[in-house]
Design a protein around this motif. Structure first.
Motif: not given
Length: 489
Positions: A173-183
């Motif tokens: 899931x995209x929640x684990x991608x480091x680039x998405x931590x701000x979201x």
């Protein structure tokens, strides 16, 4: 036997005494408020406002819906709803006029839900309604619109739930991608998405949690700051610093207050809030129930939404007010910022009733007894066990509404007036009120006259050792609830 996580202790070690606060008079007089669950979760409009969490839980209905309609979680995540949350028809003045029309005296949007999407122009959180979605300061615009109309502005916070909220059973899931931590926040163990996890928030999370609320306090100066449940996972020193700032900062006002659930803040530091709950009797302290207009198991707008009846909400309000409480009612706007016609119609009907009978509600105080009647109202609250169940199943059970009838009466008082609220409407010719018999209730008071508000005036009555009997003289004017105005010396 395996241990289970324990609720963080609710004893408070810091000195909270300077932060104890009397309930402001405006809140005691207001009785009825509105708030609005609205955010990117309003775009899919599927099942409930927990979509942002449940879409990441494989096997839950919202996850299956999401994958079938939008794609896999590594291709279309919650952040991808931001672009469609454009709020193109949002008009703060229209929202404020709806509040006025409903008769509510205080209101505010859900300032931040559990999804890390702030509805104000935040410098603390870049994921906000100025940078994404509406590109507008929703909190600021609504706060100005509601105060222009002489009403009180509230800010509601649910963001303690963000700790573990987005953690998914799908490792791609995209929640684990480091680039998405701000979201979505930092990747955490999956168990942190339970109500009480083993791993409690770290100092960084606690600090941001506090700074978000402080920013809203300093920028918009809300009259009430509401905290949803689960604030018990926030370390005490951050809650103490927050409340100290709200109550004691330079320029702070003595008529501001918080509301909180369960035992998340010390007794006396704010107003106790029961989620979809009730007290069975008059309380010595002021309290609040938050409940929803929506009839289905949701606090936000969903496709196929249905709504409770005006009569049900009016009778709930009368019961709550008779026991020294306030009702904060939720209604969810659509993603574009408009409200369903059926929702508006119910709110208009409530407002019409309050315009006729509001003297028995606004500015009133409880009588020595809340009322009488055959319908039993038990102490209830959306408690820890129910919240834990919701975190596992993704939804929550709906309790049956109280079946009040014209045999149920609720009392309120104001100056030298006792209001007897009949919880329904019928062609009843005569009303017996046992609580007002000689030797009880008003036994030391001399009744001057009794009127049926909106109906016959100066009614005939008699009183003996068993009851006060009032001759109503015909049908009652409201199908929802009717009010006797009993004037005494």
């Amino acid at each position: 036997m395996q241990d289970t996580p324990q609720t963080p202790k609710t004893s408070f070690d810091m000195n909270w005494s300077p932060l104890m606060r009397q309930t402001p008079d405006w809140f005691r007089d207001a009785k009825f408020g509105l708030f609005f669950h609205w955010g990117p979760y309003s775009v899919p409009a599927c099942e409930n406002e927990w979509y942002s969490r449940n879409m990441y839980a494989k096997g839950l209905p919202q996850n299956e819906h999401h994958v079938n309609k939008y794609g896999m979680l590594n291709e279309f995540g919650y952040k991808d709803f931001y672009k469609d949350f454009t709020a193109e028809k949002f008009d703060a003045s229209v929202w404020a006029e709806l509040v006025v029309r409903s008769g509510a005296k205080y209101a505010g949007p859900v300032t931040e839900h559990a999804d890390n999407f702030s509805l104000w122009n935040s410098k603390i959180n870049p994921v906000n309604s100025m940078n994404y979605g509406p590109r507008r300061d929703v909190v600021g615009e609504f706060g100005e619109a509601i105060r222009t109309r002489g009403l009180h502005f509230i800010a509601t916070f649910h963001h303690q739930w963000l700790w573990g909220w987005f953690m998914s059973t799908d490792p791609s899931a995209d929640v684990y991608h480091p680039d998405n931590e701000r979201f979505y926040g930092k990747a955490l163990p999956l168990e942190t998405n339970r109500y009480i996890p083993w791993r409690l928030p770290d100092d960084e999370f606690n600090q941001v949690w506090m700074e978000k609320v402080v920013e809203v306090i300093d920028t918009y100066n809300p009259d009430l700051v509401y905290f949803d449940s689960r604030a018990n996972i926030i370390a005490e020193r951050y809650k103490h610093r927050l409340l100290e700032h709200y109550y004691s900062r330079p320029g702070s006002r003595s008529d501001t207050v918080i509301s909180y659930k369960q035992t998340d803040f010390p007794p006396g530091s704010g107003i106790v809030d029961l989620e979809r709950g009730r007290f069975s009797d008059v309380q010595s302290f002021e309290w609040q129930i938050d409940d929803r207009l929506e009839a289905k198991r949701t606090w936000c707008y969903i496709e196929g939404a249905t709504y409770r009846s005006a009569g049900d909400i009016i009778r709930q309000l009368c019961d709550v007010v008779s026991k020294n409480g306030n009702l904060l009612l939720n209604v969810g706007p659509k993603a574009d910022g408009t409200f369903a016609d059926e929702a508006k119609s119910v709110l208009y009907e409530i407002g019409d009733w309050l315009s006729q009978y509001g003297e028995a509600i606004f500015g009133s105080r409880p009588f020595t007894v809340f009322g009488e009647g055959a319908t039993e109202v038990k102490d209830s609250n959306f408690d820890v066990d129910q919240i834990e169940e919701q975190t596992q199943s993704g939804t929550f059970n709906v309790a049956a509404e109280d079946g009040f009838s014209t045999n149920d009466i609720r009392f309120t008082t104001k100056d030298n007036i006792l209001y007897a609220i009949i919880m329904g409407g019928s062609n009843k010719k005569q009303l017996r009120i046992n609580s007002l018999a000689d030797g009880a209730g008003l036994s030391s008071k001399s009744i001057i006259r009794i009127d049926l508000i909106g109906g016959n005036e100066n009614l005939e009555w008699s009183r003996n050792s068993t009851a006060l009997t009032v001759q109503l003289g015909g049908g009652m004017p409201s199908p929802h609830a009717n009010v006797l105005r009993i004037e005494f010396r």
